[in-house]
Design a protein around this motif. Structure first.
Motif, PDB file in Angstrom:
ATOM      1  N   GLY A 107       3.912  -6.282  14.506  1.00 46.53           N
ATOM      2  CA  GLY A 107       2.780  -5.655  15.171  1.00 46.53           C
ATOM      3  C   GLY A 107       2.806  -4.143  15.141  1.00 46.53           C
ATOM      4  O   GLY A 107       2.017  -3.493  15.835  1.00 46.53           O
ATOM      5  N   ILE A 108       3.696  -3.561  14.348  1.00 49.45           N
ATOM      6  CA  ILE A 108       3.752  -2.103  14.216  1.00 49.45           C
ATOM      7  C   ILE A 108       2.734  -1.658  13.172  1.00 49.45           C
ATOM      8  O   ILE A 108       2.736  -2.162  12.050  1.00 49.45           O
ATOM      9  N   ASN A 109       1.860  -0.736  13.548  1.00 47.54           N
ATOM     10  CA  ASN A 109       0.851  -0.249  12.591  1.00 47.54           C
ATOM     11  C   ASN A 109       0.896   1.262  12.404  1.00 47.54           C
ATOM     12  O   ASN A 109       0.095   1.827  11.670  1.00 47.54           O
ATOM     13  N   LEU A 110       1.843   1.926  13.070  1.00 50.48           N
ATOM     14  CA  LEU A 110       1.954   3.384  13.002  1.00 50.48           C
ATOM     15  C   LEU A 110       3.170   3.756  12.171  1.00 50.48           C
ATOM     16  O   LEU A 110       4.278   3.268  12.421  1.00 50.48           O
ATOM     17  N   GLN A 112      -2.349  -1.918   1.296  1.00 47.25           N
ATOM     18  CA  GLN A 112      -2.202  -2.144   2.737  1.00 47.25           C
ATOM     19  C   GLN A 112      -2.753  -0.986   3.570  1.00 47.25           C
ATOM     20  O   GLN A 112      -2.536  -0.945   4.781  1.00 47.25           O
ATOM     21  N   ARG A 113      -3.426  -0.050   2.941  1.00 44.12           N
ATOM     22  CA  ARG A 113      -3.809   1.187   3.648  1.00 44.12           C
ATOM     23  C   ARG A 113      -4.545   0.901   4.954  1.00 44.12           C
ATOM     24  O   ARG A 113      -4.332   1.590   5.970  1.00 44.12           O
ATOM     25  N   GLN A 114      -5.384  -0.135   4.962  1.00 40.28           N
ATOM     26  CA  GLN A 114      -6.180  -0.429   6.156  1.00 40.28           C
ATOM     27  C   GLN A 114      -5.321  -0.947   7.302  1.00 40.28           C
ATOM     28  O   GLN A 114      -5.773  -0.998   8.458  1.00 40.28           O
ATOM     29  N   ASP A 115      -4.082  -1.323   7.010  1.00 35.99           N
ATOM     30  CA  ASP A 115      -3.205  -1.890   8.036  1.00 35.99           C
ATOM     31  C   ASP A 115      -2.384  -0.842   8.776  1.00 35.99           C
ATOM     32  O   ASP A 115      -1.681  -1.173   9.735  1.00 35.99           O
ATOM     33  N   LEU A 172       0.688   9.853  -0.973  1.00 39.27           N
ATOM     34  CA  LEU A 172       0.436   8.672  -0.153  1.00 39.27           C
ATOM     35  C   LEU A 172      -0.691   7.804  -0.695  1.00 39.27           C
ATOM     36  O   LEU A 172      -0.991   6.751  -0.116  1.00 39.27           O
ATOM     37  N   GLU A 173      -1.306   8.242  -1.766  1.00 38.92           N
ATOM     38  CA  GLU A 173      -2.370   7.485  -2.450  1.00 38.92           C
ATOM     39  C   GLU A 173      -3.504   7.139  -1.487  1.00 38.92           C
ATOM     40  O   GLU A 173      -3.955   6.002  -1.392  1.00 38.92           O
ATOM     41  N   THR A 174      -3.966   8.162  -0.773  1.00 39.66           N
ATOM     42  CA  THR A 174      -5.047   7.960   0.181  1.00 39.66           C
ATOM     43  C   THR A 174      -5.975   9.169   0.150  1.00 39.66           C
ATOM     44  O   THR A 174      -5.583  10.247  -0.320  1.00 39.66           O
ATOM     45  N   ASP A 175      -7.182   9.008   0.646  1.00 32.47           N
ATOM     46  CA  ASP A 175      -8.114  10.134   0.695  1.00 32.47           C
ATOM     47  C   ASP A 175      -8.217  10.724   2.094  1.00 32.47           C
ATOM     48  O   ASP A 175      -8.955  11.681   2.311  1.00 32.47           O
ATOM     49  N   CYS A 176      -7.451  10.161   3.039  1.00 36.40           N
ATOM     50  CA  CYS A 176      -7.496  10.665   4.404  1.00 36.40           C
ATOM     51  C   CYS A 176      -6.209  10.300   5.127  1.00 36.40           C
ATOM     52  O   CYS A 176      -5.782   9.142   5.087  1.00 36.40           O
ATOM     53  N   ILE A 177      -5.595  11.273   5.770  1.00 36.50           N
ATOM     54  CA  ILE A 177      -4.431  11.030   6.619  1.00 36.50           C
ATOM     55  C   ILE A 177      -4.912  10.945   8.061  1.00 36.50           C
ATOM     56  O   ILE A 177      -5.703  11.774   8.515  1.00 36.50           O
ATOM     57  N   ASP A 178      -4.445   9.942   8.771  1.00 42.79           N
ATOM     58  CA  ASP A 178      -4.975   9.687  10.117  1.00 42.79           C
ATOM     59  C   ASP A 178      -4.630  10.798  11.101  1.00 42.79           C
ATOM     60  O   ASP A 178      -5.481  11.226  11.887  1.00 42.79           O
ATOM     61  N   LEU A 179      -3.389  11.262  11.072  1.00 48.38           N
ATOM     62  CA  LEU A 179      -2.958  12.306  12.000  1.00 48.38           C
ATOM     63  C   LEU A 179      -2.036  13.263  11.261  1.00 48.38           C
ATOM     64  O   LEU A 179      -1.032  12.840  10.685  1.00 48.38           O
ATOM     65  N   LEU A 180      -2.386  14.544  11.269  1.00 49.19           N
ATOM     66  CA  LEU A 180      -1.581  15.565  10.608  1.00 49.19           C
ATOM     67  C   LEU A 180      -1.043  16.518  11.675  1.00 49.19           C
ATOM     68  O   LEU A 180      -1.808  17.092  12.449  1.00 49.19           O
ATOM     69  N   LEU A 181       0.272  16.670  11.695  1.00 45.75           N
ATOM     70  CA  LEU A 181       0.931  17.504  12.691  1.00 45.75           C
ATOM     71  C   LEU A 181       1.568  18.721  12.044  1.00 45.75           C
ATOM     72  O   LEU A 181       2.072  18.648  10.925  1.00 45.75           O
TER      73      LEU A 181
END
Length: 272
Positions: free
Chosen positions: A58-61, A82-85, A121-130
């Motif tokens: 159940g870990i998604n982060l 799995q990007r959506q997960d 990361l093979e993505t067009d958007c990172i959810d949270l950038l710190l």
């Protein structure tokens, strides 16, 4: 006991995250780390098995950074399909080269770093950038221009939220006033940033906990469970969205998830 039904809001970002996140420094780097015991970086098969186990629990982060060696490069292919997960957290500001960290908080470097992370990361958007602070939190936030740059990334749709992985109360509070999230150290031995957690709870902002288990150093008197005691402390704070745990040991991961689930359910029951 899994975390699937215990996901919670990541502040006011619109994202929902598991109360435990998987830290991935050990997937990419074995130098300059502060764990009590040495370790070997897992191969791709072991890393994929760990990620699959985390998802089943159940870990998604998932938490990564350019400063975590080759973590981002490895995660891109490992998470393919799995990007959506996953809710992906990455960072800007710190680089780790030839065994040494160095920092660059300029807007130009932040943009280069983000574009590189997106590619890795093979993505067009990172959810949270710190912002990966070197400890000079206020100077970084007020003088470098990097926080304004992260706000621009959000407006451009390249990130969904932004914040600071800092080291001071003043920095954490300012980061929350101007951004979405603060990552703070909070564990049995270090609770100096509690004011940041409390501020987040009253203002609908997100808190991620780093070093919840004191980088593997958590210890108590004989007969006491340091993992349970650590999670009772962390999840007793209403402002906490998720605690990042960086294990690569499958048994430890399973135990951490089960203990966190039990602590959160017990805490919730007491509030009823």
């Amino acid at each position: 006991m899994s975390l699937h039904d215990l996901h919670r809001p990541l502040g006011n970002t619109g994202l929902r995250v598991s109360p435990l996140g998987l830290g991935t420094v050990k997937l990419g780097r074995d130098q300059g780390v502060k764990y009590p015991n040495g370790f070997s970086i897992p191969d791709d098969a072991a890393a994929l098995a760990l990620l699959n186990q985390a998802r089943e629990l159940g870990i998604n982060l998932i938490d990564t950074a350019p400063a975590y060696g080759v973590s981002e490069e490895r995660l891109g292919p490992l998470l393919r399909g799995q990007r959506q997960d996953w809710v992906i957290v990455s960072k800007v500001g710190e680089e780790f080269v030839a065994g040494l960290s160095h920092f660059d908080f300029s807007p130009a470097h932040a943009r280069r770093s983000l574009e590189r992370s997106l590619k890795r990361l093979e993505t067009d958007c990172i959810d949270l950038l710190l912002v990966h602070s070197d400890g000079n939190d206020l100077s970084i936030l007020q003088d470098s221009g990097i926080y304004e740059t992260l706000a621009a990334f959000k407006a451009e749709g390249k990130i969904r939220a932004f914040g600071l992985s800092g080291k001071t109360v003043a920095g954490g509070l300012l980061a929350l006033e101007q951004g979405d999230c603060a990552m703070v150290t909070y564990n049995l031995a270090e609770q100096g940033e509690q004011a940041v957690i409390e501020h987040a709870a009253t203002h609908g902002k997100a808190i991620l906990i780093k070093k919840a288990l004191a980088s593997g150093h958590a210890c108590l008197a004989p007969g006491q469970d340091p993992v349970r005691a650590s999670f009772e402390l962390v999840f007793g704070q209403p402002g906490v969205s998720s605690a990042i745990v960086g294990t690569i040991n499958p048994q430890h991961l399973a135990t951490n998830a089960a203990t966190a689930a039990a602590v959160i359910r017990d805490y919730t029951a007491k509030l009823r």
